[in-house]
Design a protein around this motif. Sequence first.
Motif, short mmCIF file in Angstrom:
data_model
loop_
_atom_site.label_atom_id
_atom_site.label_comp_id
_atom_site.label_asym_id
_atom_site.label_seq_id
_atom_site.Cartn_x
_atom_site.Cartn_y
_atom_site.Cartn_z
N GLY A 212 0.82 -1.20 0.00
CA GLY A 212 0.00 0.00 0.00
C GLY A 212 0.86 1.25 0.00
O GLY A 212 1.86 1.34 -0.72
N TRP A 213 0.48 2.23 0.83
CA TRP A 213 1.25 3.46 0.94
C TRP A 213 2.29 3.37 2.05
O TRP A 213 2.76 4.38 2.55
CB TRP A 213 0.32 4.65 1.14
N GLY A 214 2.66 2.14 2.39
CA GLY A 214 3.82 1.92 3.25
C GLY A 214 3.60 2.04 4.73
O GLY A 214 4.58 2.16 5.48
N SER A 215 2.36 1.99 5.20
CA SER A 215 2.13 2.19 6.63
C SER A 215 2.88 1.16 7.47
O SER A 215 3.59 1.51 8.42
CB SER A 215 0.64 2.16 6.94
N LEU A 216 2.75 -0.12 7.14
CA LEU A 216 3.44 -1.16 7.90
C LEU A 216 4.94 -1.11 7.65
O LEU A 216 5.75 -1.23 8.58
CB LEU A 216 2.89 -2.54 7.54
N THR A 217 5.34 -0.94 6.41
CA THR A 217 6.76 -0.87 6.07
C THR A 217 7.46 0.21 6.88
O THR A 217 8.50 -0.04 7.52
CB THR A 217 6.92 -0.58 4.56
N LEU A 218 6.93 1.41 6.86
CA LEU A 218 7.55 2.54 7.54
C LEU A 218 7.52 2.36 9.06
O LEU A 218 8.50 2.67 9.75
CB LEU A 218 6.86 3.84 7.14
N THR A 232 4.71 -3.73 -4.14
CA THR A 232 3.39 -3.30 -4.60
C THR A 232 3.35 -3.34 -6.12
O THR A 232 4.39 -3.21 -6.78
CB THR A 232 3.04 -1.88 -4.12
N LEU A 233 2.15 -3.51 -6.67
CA LEU A 233 1.95 -3.44 -8.11
C LEU A 233 1.60 -2.04 -8.58
O LEU A 233 1.65 -1.75 -9.77
CB LEU A 233 0.81 -4.39 -8.53
N ALA A 234 1.21 -1.16 -7.65
CA ALA A 234 0.71 0.16 -8.00
C ALA A 234 1.86 1.17 -8.07
O ALA A 234 2.58 1.39 -7.09
CB ALA A 234 -0.33 0.62 -6.98
N GLN A 235 2.03 1.80 -9.24
CA GLN A 235 3.10 2.76 -9.44
C GLN A 235 2.99 3.96 -8.49
O GLN A 235 3.99 4.43 -7.95
CB GLN A 235 3.10 3.24 -10.89
N GLU A 236 1.76 4.45 -8.31
CA GLU A 236 1.56 5.60 -7.43
C GLU A 236 1.96 5.29 -6.00
O GLU A 236 2.56 6.11 -5.31
CB GLU A 236 0.10 6.05 -7.49
N GLN A 237 1.62 4.09 -5.55
CA GLN A 237 1.99 3.69 -4.19
C GLN A 237 3.51 3.59 -4.05
O GLN A 237 4.09 4.07 -3.07
CB GLN A 237 1.34 2.36 -3.84
N ALA A 238 4.16 2.93 -5.00
CA ALA A 238 5.61 2.78 -4.94
C ALA A 238 6.30 4.13 -4.88
O ALA A 238 7.25 4.34 -4.09
CB ALA A 238 6.10 1.97 -6.14
N ALA A 239 5.83 5.08 -5.69
CA ALA A 239 6.43 6.41 -5.69
C ALA A 239 6.26 7.09 -4.34
O ALA A 239 7.18 7.74 -3.82
CB ALA A 239 5.81 7.26 -6.81
N TYR A 240 5.06 6.94 -3.75
CA TYR A 240 4.80 7.57 -2.45
C TYR A 240 5.70 6.97 -1.37
O TYR A 240 6.29 7.71 -0.56
CB TYR A 240 3.33 7.38 -2.07
N VAL A 241 5.82 5.63 -1.33
CA VAL A 241 6.62 5.00 -0.28
C VAL A 241 8.09 5.38 -0.44
O VAL A 241 8.78 5.67 0.56
CB VAL A 241 6.45 3.47 -0.31
N ARG A 242 8.59 5.41 -1.66
CA ARG A 242 9.99 5.80 -1.87
C ARG A 242 10.23 7.23 -1.38
O ARG A 242 11.27 7.52 -0.78
CB ARG A 242 10.33 5.68 -3.35
N GLU A 243 9.27 8.11 -1.63
CA GLU A 243 9.39 9.49 -1.15
C GLU A 243 9.45 9.54 0.37
O GLU A 243 10.26 10.26 0.96
CB GLU A 243 8.21 10.32 -1.67
N GLN A 244 8.59 8.76 1.02
CA GLN A 244 8.58 8.72 2.48
C GLN A 244 9.87 8.13 3.04
O GLN A 244 10.40 8.60 4.05
CB GLN A 244 7.38 7.91 2.97
N VAL A 245 10.39 7.12 2.37
CA VAL A 245 11.65 6.50 2.81
C VAL A 245 12.77 7.54 2.77
O VAL A 245 13.58 7.66 3.71
CB VAL A 245 11.99 5.29 1.91
N ARG A 246 12.82 8.35 1.70
CA ARG A 246 13.85 9.39 1.61
C ARG A 246 13.66 10.46 2.68
O ARG A 246 14.62 10.87 3.34
CB ARG A 246 13.82 10.03 0.22
N GLU A 247 12.42 10.91 2.86
CA GLU A 247 12.15 11.98 3.83
C GLU A 247 12.49 11.55 5.25
O GLU A 247 12.92 12.37 6.06
CB GLU A 247 10.69 12.41 3.75
#
Length: 436
Positions: A212-218, A232-247
């Motif tokens: 998903g949007w990385g709630s458990l991952t983060l 994840t299969l969803a491009q939008e989700q992957a982009a969001y999680v990667r952004e959160q990982v960087r931040e």
Amino acid sequence: MTPIQTAGAGTAQRLAALAEAAFGGRLPVRLRTWDGSEAGPPGGPVVVVRSRRALRRLLWEPGELGLAQAYITGELDIEGDLGEGMRTLWAAARERKPHASRLTLTDRAHAIGIAVRLGAAGPRPAPPASQARLRGGLHSKARDRAAISHHYDLSNAFYRLLLDETMAYSCGYWASEAPDFTPADAQRAKLELICRKLGLVPGARLLDIGCGWGSLTLYAAEQHKAQVTAVTLAQEQAAYVREQVRERGLESRVEVVCQDYRDIAGGGYDAVATVEMGEHVGDAEYPAFAAALHRLARPLGRVLVQQMSRGAEAPGGGAFIEAYIAPDMHMRPVGGTLAILEQAGLEVRSVESLREHYVRTVAAWHRTLEERWDDVVRLVGEETARVWRLYLVGGALAFEEQRMGVDQILSVRPTAEGRGGMPATPQDWYAGLDRL
């Protein structure tokens, strides 16, 4: 049965007579039509038929899908509380199902004649733009990718608006009845409970399938110092999680992969989690999915599946859900899922129903949708906003009335000697979840 009597009646009276003949009893709601006429009991919800096109949809698509299409396009509406209106209709349907009347050939011919005179005859109306249009073989990788994209790639901005700050799009765990216990608190309690059930310790390798949007991952990376692979299969989700990982400075602990679960290589994970993703796998494909969970976990590794369940009737969630929300989704009774996991070699150690928790979770999302309605419409358009209103209201009701369930299933991959490595009791899992 008594012939349908509509001579000299207004549009609402004619439609009410048709509906009551098909329904097998008096209308449980009031009906108002485009000519201003009304029929049915006073008080309570009012079903408003704004256009002849709504009748045409029902002529071509009788039942749930036609009603949903008419509601989504605004050709049909419910005044008053939508949930109460749906609850009233479901209760009447349950009560009358064993005694449902059947229209005779004469009744059918008369009904068609009334529909024609009311202007409902004509070509099939085009489905709303928000309806899914998938191609390819059922649960092929390309079709699964399109099905996931239809729902989850809608807009990250939309989901940020709808969800709380955790961005968890799954059932929360309402560990407290205190009025100041928020939806975000319920999601953090759920995430902590999952991490405890999985036995995460610093450095543990966690595979989060359908992140998903990385709630458990983060959460696992920040709070439990786990090494997480998020899929994840969803491009939008992957982009969001990667952004959160960087931040959050978690690059050394989190890897985000946009791929199909069938393409996950390697194994040896200390823990594997899949939170409300298994519903998208498919019925025929689920045994292979369970086998993959077993393969990816190391011996003594734990596997947590949080998943919705449903009986044999409408395993895909019904015509509306299948067409607009989660195409190709499949649910089964929780016992069926347990059997498949066990057949794959996993030992089921804990099953916890969260059904009532989902009523509260979905109700919170719905409150946000209504409070931010104008913002939602600006982001996704009124048609999609109406899809989500119908989805959330209907979903909460389905969990409330036990037509759907959701469960956390904890399994372990035992050693060849049969050891599971589980604690003797689960008492530490729940301590302090209301105070995170």
